[in-house]
Each structure stands twice: as C-alpha cells, then as structure tokens.
Design an enzyme around this catalytic site. Structure first.
Site, PDB file in Angstrom:
ATOM      1  N   CYS A   2       0.841  -0.826  -0.152  1.00 45.23           N
ATOM      2  CA  CYS A   2       0.126  -0.113  -0.006  1.00 45.23           C
ATOM      3  C   CYS A   2       0.808   1.137  -0.041  1.00 45.23           C
ATOM      4  O   CYS A   2       2.115   1.246  -0.262  1.00 45.23           O
ATOM      5  CB  CYS A   2      -0.995  -0.096   1.327  1.00 45.23           C
ATOM      6  SG  CYS A   2      -1.859  -1.549   1.441  1.00 45.23           S
ATOM      7  N   ASP A  99      -3.017  -9.480   8.177  1.00 47.79           N
ATOM      8  CA  ASP A  99      -1.980  -9.266   9.050  1.00 47.79           C
ATOM      9  C   ASP A  99      -1.794  -7.852   9.831  1.00 47.79           C
ATOM     10  O   ASP A  99      -1.138  -7.813  10.555  1.00 47.79           O
ATOM     11  CB  ASP A  99      -0.575  -9.665   8.134  1.00 47.79           C
ATOM     12  CG  ASP A  99      -0.506  -8.795   6.886  1.00 47.79           C
ATOM     13  OD1 ASP A  99      -1.613  -8.034   6.517  1.00 47.79           O
ATOM     14  OD2 ASP A  99       0.512  -8.359   6.350  1.00 47.79           O
ATOM     15  N   VAL A 290      10.918 -10.664 -19.878  1.00 51.74           N
ATOM     16  CA  VAL A 290      10.781  -9.322 -21.001  1.00 51.74           C
ATOM     17  C   VAL A 290      11.632  -9.869 -22.247  1.00 51.74           C
ATOM     18  O   VAL A 290      12.802 -10.502 -21.968  1.00 51.74           O
ATOM     19  CB  VAL A 290      11.532  -8.149 -20.146  1.00 51.74           C
ATOM     20  CG1 VAL A 290      11.836  -6.900 -21.474  1.00 51.74           C
ATOM     21  CG2 VAL A 290      10.494  -7.508 -19.204  1.00 51.74           C
ATOM     22  N   SER A 363      10.159 -12.546  -7.046  1.00 50.26           N
ATOM     23  CA  SER A 363      11.414 -12.159  -7.436  1.00 50.26           C
ATOM     24  C   SER A 363      12.585 -12.685  -6.770  1.00 50.26           C
ATOM     25  O   SER A 363      12.731 -13.041  -5.741  1.00 50.26           O
ATOM     26  CB  SER A 363      11.672 -10.383  -7.513  1.00 50.26           C
ATOM     27  OG  SER A 363      11.971 -10.187  -6.260  1.00 50.26           O
ATOM     28  N   GLY A 364      13.628 -12.635  -7.774  1.00 45.81           N
ATOM     29  CA  GLY A 364      15.115 -13.068  -7.297  1.00 45.81           C
ATOM     30  C   GLY A 364      15.785 -12.359  -6.640  1.00 45.81           C
ATOM     31  O   GLY A 364      17.246 -12.536  -6.455  1.00 45.81           O
TER      32      GLY A 364
END
Length: 616
Positions: A2, A99, A290, A363-364
């Site tokens: 957020c 949460d 991509v 993601s890595g």
C-alpha cells in the site's frame, strides 16, 4: 502492499486527500483518512490500499484496534498466521483475517520489541492513544520505503516523498544529494533529495512524542559485525538446510488472497525461485519475462526454456524503444526522486504487463548480495594481489598512466593508486569520470564504509555486507518497489527473508564463492531441479539497450532534452565537457549511456519538482 501517510501538521482533509491521490497507484482499491484530535496534537492518518490479504473492507486502513491504537501499514508480515495463533493463546481476539490486525495485537503484547517477531517487508506507524505517541518501524533490509519531515510545523511521513512535498513550503533541494546521485545513480543513505526530508534507515524503529514533539529512532536489527562462519557445517548439510529455508520462505510468500506469479529472467536466482515455487504449488505457476528486439540484451529464450522444463504458464513481454520512451517521459511520476538505474525501465514494463494476470509476483532479488553473484566479485582477488605491491611503486605507475590521457586506463589507474582494498572497491563500483563535474565528488564520506572496512571479516564478506547495506537498499529495493507499485503490483523477494540473509552470512566463503563458480550453493540446489545445461552462459544483468537507442531511435530526444541551453540549468556539471561526451557517444567513439541517462533523469526531475525551490 500500500501507500501510507500521516501528519501532525494542520492540513485540511481536502489537502490530505490530494496527498493520497498523488500516489494512489500504490493502492487503488481503497483510500482512507482519519483525523484524531486531542489536547496535545491533531494526528492525521491516511492510507491507499492494495488488497492482498483479507480482501474484505473490514481490513481497510487506517485500522482501529479495540479503541486502543490505530495503524497505517505498508507491506506484508509473512509469518502472521503463526503469530496470530500465539497471540490467541495469550487471550487476544481478532475480527479480521489480515496481518494488519496481528501487528496491532503484537504491539500491545510485546511493545516496541514487536518488530523482532515480524518476518516480512514493512513500514508502519501506530498511533497509541494512551501514550500520546506515534511508533513506527521499517523492515530489516529496507524493502519498503519510509520518508519523514520534522520541522517547526510538525511531523509528517509517507511512503513516497511526493506526498510530503505537496503543500509543504519549507523545502529546499539538497546540492549534496545531487552530488551523491552522480556517484551512486540514486539518492543514497538516509538523506532525500530535499534537505528537510529524511528516510528512516533499514532495521530501525522510531517514536514521535505528541506532547514534547520530540523524535527519536533506534536500530533493532543489523548484519552481525563479528564473523560467525560455521566451520562445522559440511557443504551438503548447508545445501539441505538452505533449500529447506528457501522452500519455507517461498511458502510464506505464496500466501495471498489474489493471483500470484514469478518474475523469470532465465538466470540462476529467478529460476531457483520458480522451481521451488512450482514444486510447492498445487496449480500451474505463472511466470513472466521481458524480450528485447536487440539480441545482445535478450535473454527471454533462456527464461522460456526454464519455463518449459518447469511446465509453467509463461508470458513474454516485448520491449521496444517506443515503449521505453513512453516510460522514460513519465519516469519521475513514480520515481519521485532522481534514480538512474537503467534497469528500472524494463522492470516497469515487466510490472505493467504482469499486473493484468496477477497481483503478487515473486522475484530473485537479494541473491547476488547474499551469495556473492555479481561479476565484479570475481575481481576481488585481483584487487588483493595488486595491493600487495608497495604503494610507492603503484603511485608511480598511476602517474605514468595519467600521462597517456587515455580513458580506457581509468579503471586500472584507480586500482593501482588505491590505498586500501576498500578504496579500490569503491572506485570499481562508482567508476565516476570526474571530468564533467565542476567540483570533486567524494565517495568516501558515507557511514556504511564501516562494513567495507570491517576488520573482523575477510574482504569478500566485507564487500558482500557493504553491498547489502548500500546497493541493495539504495538501488535494488527502490527500483523494485517503485517499478511494481507504479502498476499496483506487489513484488516479494524470498532471498530477502532475514533468515536466509543470516544463514548466508554464516556459510564458509567457498560454499558461496569459488573461482568461475559464483553462487555455488544456489547453483547446486538449482541443478537438482533444472538441467545445468540451461545455464552454461555468461551472467547477464537486467539492463536496457540504451547505448544503441541513444545513438539511433532516441537520438533526437536526447539531443533535444540535453541541449546546451538545457544543460546550463543542471547544477554542478561542466556543460562544455558534457556536450563533448554526448558527441563522442553519438559518433560511437565511447559509450557514455550512463551519463546521458543520469542527466535525462535529473533534468526531468528538476523540471517537474524544483521550480522556485532553492538548491542548497
């Protein structure tokens, strides 16, 4: 995920609404404002919500917990279900499945120590009615942003600087931050682009006393300054423990009430995340990559091969110069401080076209810093060997190189003239050509140097720690947060689970780094799930074909934006030398794309934000 906002300054509700609207891309699902009035100070809390956990409106923010505290929160607490069970056993009750409510109960139970119980990425502020204070915190590794202003008019905070900037008439642009931008290609450290606005540091809490109006902050987590290598752990034992830890980290990050996918570049890090996610998922995992038309930059074929092996639902996103130009022209709308990591553009494009399919993407990020994967780490032994040569001899060699006036020898000159391995590494990563600045840029004045000069650790560990505290925090986390939130997409990074980071710091160096085999232990885990043959290639970064675009498709745009007259409005640069370097680039004599991109970014930001503001 957020956007949060809060203030003790007497803004009207309409002004606060506009501040939230400025960054409503961070949370388009719901916007809320509450104004609390007491005898000491009015407190404004605002929130833009991107619904991920408990989509019901009962979890909207600002969130009130049993009329004791209110909270605005950005991020995720991944272990909230385990915490919730423990808190229920202590007598706490819950009216939502979020949460957010777990943070509130944890604060009431554990006080300021509650942050030590959270495994997540977060920035939050709690208004404690009884204690008349604001208490807040930022996650250990700085994945979520938190800016604040503290001045005569009061205290103000937000997820992005532009919300504080709006209607604030006390701001001046920081000349030092502009210099830092030219060194690091971002606004580094706790300083922002404005002198009066700061960033809460990673792993820090703060309090603002509404009665005394005093602000204080303190650190609750950091990388251990002492070395804690576990020499009794065999490679195979470490490998099994790390795979279990990564599997659990991914499991926690796959908890969501919205569709979820994985960013897949085809490299080691993202492929390992995709493999373990696919193994843990009961349904086919969605993956995204991509594709560039320029072959030197296109690795989508490797991502596609990994996706085929893992049987994922794979999506390929095409990037061309027209798409790139559109993002460039609107860049400062989302990166509302100067930011010149060129990979931000494909990151934004990836987020833009991933969002129609999922709301959360794994993601890595973080693996290169934690497990020593950057190509520059292969040069560390060379640095150590070079610095064994007596300084007097190296200094003479440096002076001889200077006589050649050949730019190709700049990196060698910096290396042999360095007084320490830390200085040599700073020169390696900054690679600043001082010829186009009006004054010297000092790269040696940052508090994070204590990690690079830590006598308790070896050189590789020092560099890894330093990159975690600088490059990861200042660049990677900023890039990922702004690129994904620009399109209301949440990115989660399993490698940035603090348990993984701490585990990596305890591994012997050779488990992570060997000559010609960087990230050794991650590769060993990966090759148990994906054929090794798919990764027999040179490591490539997630970069843009700016070198070619600036000479061809975007040449007119560059020459128009960075004309001689426009360059005169950019502080601190040698306009004549910059024009010369732009000409060199256009003629193909030298690759100055990073300088050109940095100037384009800064010019755009100054045009949109600095009108009428003093640069101090």
């Amino acid at each position: 995920m957020c956007g949060i906002y809060g203030s003790t300054i007497g803004y009207s509700k309409e002004e606060v609404k506009k501040k939230l609207e400025r960054t409503n891309f961070r949370g388009p699902d719901q916007s809320g404002i509450q104004i609390y009035r007491n005898q000491y100070s009015n407190v404004i809390l605002g929130h833009n919500r991107l619904s991920i956990i408990d989509l019901d409106q009962r979890s909207n923010q600002p969130f009130n917990y049993f009329d004791k505290i209110s909270i605005v929160f950005n991020g995720e607490i991944y272990n909230y279900l385990d915490l919730k069970k423990e808190l229920i056993s202590k007598g706490y009750s819950f009216s939502t499945e979020s949460d957010t409510e777990v943070i509130c109960a944890s604060y009431l139970e554990y006080g300021e120590e509650c942050v030590k119980y959270f495994n997540g990425m977060f920035a939050f502020v709690i208004y404690d009615y009884n204690k008349n204070l604001l208490f807040g915190a930022k996650d250990r590794l700085g994945q979520k942003p938190f800016y604040y202003y503290l001045g005569p008019s009061g205290f103000e905070f937000a997820s992005q600087i532009s919300s504080i900037q709006l209607f604030n008439k006390d701001l001046t642009v920081s000349s030092q931050s502009i210099k830092n931008f030219f060194i690091w290609y971002n606004v580094s450290g706790e300083q922002s682009i404005f002198n009066e606005i700061k960033k809460l540091k990673d792993g820090y809490c703060f309090k603002f006393d509404l009665i005394s109006k005093k602000y204080s902050d303190w650190q609750y987590w950091d990388i251990k300054y002492t070395s804690n290598i576990n020499l009794n752990l065999s490679f195979n034992e470490a490998k099994l423990q790390l795979e279990d830890l990564l599997t659990d980290s991914i499991r926690l990050r796959m908890i969501a009430d919205v569709p979820l996918g994985v960013f897949l570049s085809g490299g080691v890090d993202s492929s390992l995340i995709a493999a373990l996610a696919a193994k843990s998922s009961s349904t086919k995992v969605k993956t995204f990559s991509v594709r560039f038309s320029e072959k030197d930059f296109d690795e989508s074929i490797y991502a596609q091969k990994v996706a085929q092996h893992l049987n994922t639902d794979h999506h390929i996103i095409d990037c061309n110069y027209k798409e790139g130009l559109n993002l460039i022209q609107n860049f400062s709308e989302f990166y509302d401080e100067p930011f010149a990591d060129a990979s931000a553009i494909p990151s934004m494009l990836l987020a833009k076209y991933t969002k129609p399919h999922v709301t959360v993407a794994l993601s890595g990020d973080g693996a290169d810093e934690a497990f020593m994967g950057y190509r520059r780490y292969a040069k560390l032994d060379k640095i150590k060997r070079t610095l064994k040569i007596p300084y007097s001899a190296r200094k003479l060699s440096s002076e001889l190189i200077s006589c050649t006036n050949n730019k190709r020898f700049n990196a060698l000159k910096a290396l042999i003239s360095a007084k320490s391995s830390g200085d040599a590494y700073l020169d390696l990563i900054s690679d600043v050509n001082s010829s186009w600045f009006l004054s010297n840029l000092n790269i040696h004045k940052i508090p994070e140097l204590k990690y690079l000069n830590n006598p308790n650790k070896n050189f590789h560990e020092q560099v890894s720690d330093f990159d975690l505290k600088t490059y990861l925090s200042w660049d990677i986390n900023t890039k990922v947060d702004r690129a994904t939130m620009a399109y209301s997409l949440e990115a989660r990074s399993p490698f940035l689970d603090y348990r993984v980071i701490e585990f990596a710091r305890g591994l012997p160096l050779e488990y992570k780094f060997q000559k010609d085999n960087q990230k050794r232990i991650l590769k060993s885990i990966l090759y148990d799930h994906v054929p090794k043959e798919l990764f027999n290639r040179t490591k490539s970064g997630f970069s843009m074909p700016f070198e070619k675009w600036f000479r061809n498709e975007l040449k007119d745009y560059v020459l128009s934006e960075l004309s001689h007259n426009n360059l005169k409005n950019i502080p601190g640069i040698n306009v004549k030398e910059v024009c010369k370097m732009i000409d060199e680039h256009m003629l193909g004599k030298w690759n100055h794309y990073q300088m050109i991109w940095s100037l384009l970014v800064l010019k755009q930001w100054l045009d949109k934000n600095a009108n009428g503001l003093r640069i101090v």
